[in-house]
Structure formats: C-alpha cells, structure tokens
Scaffold this motif. Structure first.
Motif, PDB file in Angstrom:
ATOM      1  N   ARG A   9      37.642  45.629  79.462  1.00 17.32           N
ATOM      2  CA  ARG A   9      36.430  44.817  79.339  1.00 17.32           C
ATOM      3  C   ARG A   9      35.185  45.696  79.454  1.00 17.32           C
ATOM      4  O   ARG A   9      34.220  45.520  78.712  1.00 17.32           O
ATOM      5  CB  ARG A   9      36.410  43.737  80.419  1.00 17.32           C
ATOM      6  N   GLU A  10      35.236  46.665  80.357  1.00  9.75           N
ATOM      7  CA  GLU A  10      34.109  47.579  80.524  1.00  9.75           C
ATOM      8  C   GLU A  10      33.906  48.434  79.277  1.00  9.75           C
ATOM      9  O   GLU A  10      32.767  48.663  78.861  1.00  9.75           O
ATOM     10  CB  GLU A  10      34.322  48.473  81.743  1.00  9.75           C
ATOM     11  N   LYS A  15      30.762  49.565  74.396  1.00 13.87           N
ATOM     12  CA  LYS A  15      30.685  49.631  72.931  1.00 13.87           C
ATOM     13  C   LYS A  15      29.624  48.674  72.400  1.00 13.87           C
ATOM     14  O   LYS A  15      28.862  49.014  71.505  1.00 13.87           O
ATOM     15  CB  LYS A  15      32.044  49.293  72.305  1.00 13.87           C
ATOM     16  N   PHE A  16      29.600  47.448  72.956  1.00 12.24           N
ATOM     17  CA  PHE A  16      28.596  46.484  72.530  1.00 12.24           C
ATOM     18  C   PHE A  16      27.198  46.997  72.842  1.00 12.24           C
ATOM     19  O   PHE A  16      26.307  46.942  71.995  1.00 12.24           O
ATOM     20  CB  PHE A  16      28.799  45.119  73.194  1.00 12.24           C
ATOM     21  N   ALA A  23      21.454  49.552  66.797  1.00  8.72           N
ATOM     22  CA  ALA A  23      20.850  48.615  65.839  1.00  8.72           C
ATOM     23  C   ALA A  23      19.363  48.427  66.120  1.00  8.72           C
ATOM     24  O   ALA A  23      18.537  48.459  65.197  1.00  8.72           O
ATOM     25  CB  ALA A  23      21.574  47.268  65.891  1.00  8.72           C
ATOM     26  N   VAL A  24      19.016  48.250  67.374  1.00 10.26           N
ATOM     27  CA  VAL A  24      17.605  48.033  67.725  1.00 10.26           C
ATOM     28  C   VAL A  24      16.794  49.297  67.455  1.00 10.26           C
ATOM     29  O   VAL A  24      15.692  49.227  66.919  1.00 10.26           O
ATOM     30  CB  VAL A  24      17.458  47.574  69.193  1.00 10.26           C
ATOM     31  N   ARG A  25      17.353  50.457  67.773  1.00 12.55           N
ATOM     32  CA  ARG A  25      16.620  51.708  67.528  1.00 12.55           C
ATOM     33  C   ARG A  25      16.409  51.956  66.041  1.00 12.55           C
ATOM     34  O   ARG A  25      15.348  52.429  65.630  1.00 12.55           O
ATOM     35  CB  ARG A  25      17.343  52.884  68.164  1.00 12.55           C
ATOM     36  N   PRO A  99      15.985  42.456  83.053  1.00  7.59           N
ATOM     37  CA  PRO A  99      16.779  43.381  82.240  1.00  7.59           C
ATOM     38  C   PRO A  99      17.834  44.098  83.074  1.00  7.59           C
ATOM     39  O   PRO A  99      17.618  44.414  84.243  1.00  7.59           O
ATOM     40  CB  PRO A  99      15.742  44.367  81.716  1.00  7.59           C
ATOM     41  N   ARG A 100      18.982  44.312  82.447  1.00  9.41           N
ATOM     42  CA  ARG A 100      20.037  45.099  83.070  1.00  9.41           C
ATOM     43  C   ARG A 100      19.718  46.585  82.871  1.00  9.41           C
ATOM     44  O   ARG A 100      18.840  46.931  82.084  1.00  9.41           O
ATOM     45  CB  ARG A 100      21.384  44.745  82.456  1.00  9.41           C
ATOM     46  N   GLY A 101      20.425  47.414  83.574  1.00  6.46           N
ATOM     47  CA  GLY A 101      20.158  48.851  83.519  1.00  6.46           C
ATOM     48  C   GLY A 101      20.166  49.412  82.109  1.00  6.46           C
ATOM     49  O   GLY A 101      19.277  50.179  81.736  1.00  6.46           O
ATOM     50  N   TRP A 102      21.156  49.047  81.304  1.00  2.42           N
ATOM     51  CA  TRP A 102      21.240  49.593  79.955  1.00  2.42           C
ATOM     52  C   TRP A 102      20.067  49.119  79.098  1.00  2.42           C
ATOM     53  O   TRP A 102      19.605  49.850  78.214  1.00  2.42           O
ATOM     54  CB  TRP A 102      22.585  49.267  79.295  1.00  2.42           C
ATOM     55  N   GLU A 103      19.556  47.923  79.396  1.00  6.47           N
ATOM     56  CA  GLU A 103      18.412  47.408  78.635  1.00  6.47           C
ATOM     57  C   GLU A 103      17.131  48.163  78.999  1.00  6.47           C
ATOM     58  O   GLU A 103      16.317  48.464  78.125  1.00  6.47           O
ATOM     59  CB  GLU A 103      18.254  45.911  78.889  1.00  6.47           C
TER      60      GLU A 103
END
Length: 147
Positions: A9-10, A15-16, A23-25, A99-103
């Motif tokens: 799951r991690e 990957k997501f 995609a955003v970049r 926001p989460r850390g990755w965000e």
C-alpha cells in the motif's frame, strides 16, 4: 497502526504521489512559461500560445494551492521572492489547509520551477516554445497521415 504493516500500500501511495507530482509539474511548467512577460511586455499566452496539458481532477487542487500561495508572494526590486516555509504555514492557518508532507514538498518544487521560469531569458523561452510547437505539429501530422 504501524506504517510498516502494509508495504504494498505504501509503494502504491508513493507511486501515486510521484505521478501526481510529475503531472502537476509538467502542467505548471508550461503555465509558468506561457505567463512569463517577455522584454516587449507580452507573454506567450497573449501571443496566442496555449497549454495543451490538462490536469486530472484528482490533482488539480495542488495547482490551486500553489496559485493561492503564489498570489501572496513577496517581490523585491530583483524579482519574485521564493516562498518560505513560514509563508506556507501562514497560508495553511489562514485558509485551513492541511497539506501532507509530500504536498508541501511539491509546493516548494513548484516554487523553484516558477522562479526558474521567471529567470529564463527570452531567447531560451522562445526556443523552448518553438520545440513544443514543432513536436505538437509532428504529432498531429502523424495522426492525420496514419488515420
């Protein structure tokens, strides 16, 4: 729950997150270049160029968050200033964002991409746009000839 209990799951989540960030970049990079003012005061967008990329609804909030943050950006006589973690924290509090850390890391990377686009000289920006236009034309021609 122990975060090590579900490695599959991690991996999927990582990957997501990476796909979302990519995609955003890609989308944001084109937006930054289209809106950069050239020496004549015009932008590529005002000259009729557009962004062929679209953001999936699942990640469009990230672009919206960056736009909110960037709208409050400080500027000096030398150009736009980088967004600080303090700026991000103030934005979080004022707008009740979580926001989460990755965000947060993505928002900081988008900021670097924005500043890099602002620092591009006109020649490099126009050459890059011509390459994008040429690649798009070739793709369209391949579809027409092959179809």
């Amino acid at each position: 729950m122990d975060s090590g209990c579900h490695p599959r799951r991690e991996r999927r989540a990582r990957k997501f997150h990476q796909a979302a960030a990519d995609a955003v970049r890609a989308y944001a990079g084109r937006e930054f270049r289209l809106d950069k003012r050239l020496k004549d005061g015009e932008s590529l967008r005002r000259r009729g160029h557009g962004n062929p990329l679209q953001l999936a609804p699942e990640v469009s909030y990230l672009w919206g968050w960056f736009c909110e943050l960037s709208a409050g950006r400080q500027s000096s006589g030398y150009g736009p200033q980088p967004l600080s973690y303090g700026d991000i924290r103030a934005w979080e509090r004022l707008l009740a964002r979580r926001p989460r850390g990755w965000e947060v890391m993505l928002l900081k990377q988008l900021d670097l991409d924005y500043l890099e686009a602002q620092a591009m000289d006109d020649g490099a920006l126009l050459a890059e746009q011509m390459e994008d236009d040429e690649a798009r034309s070739q793709a369209i021609m391949a579809l027409l000839v092959g179809g």
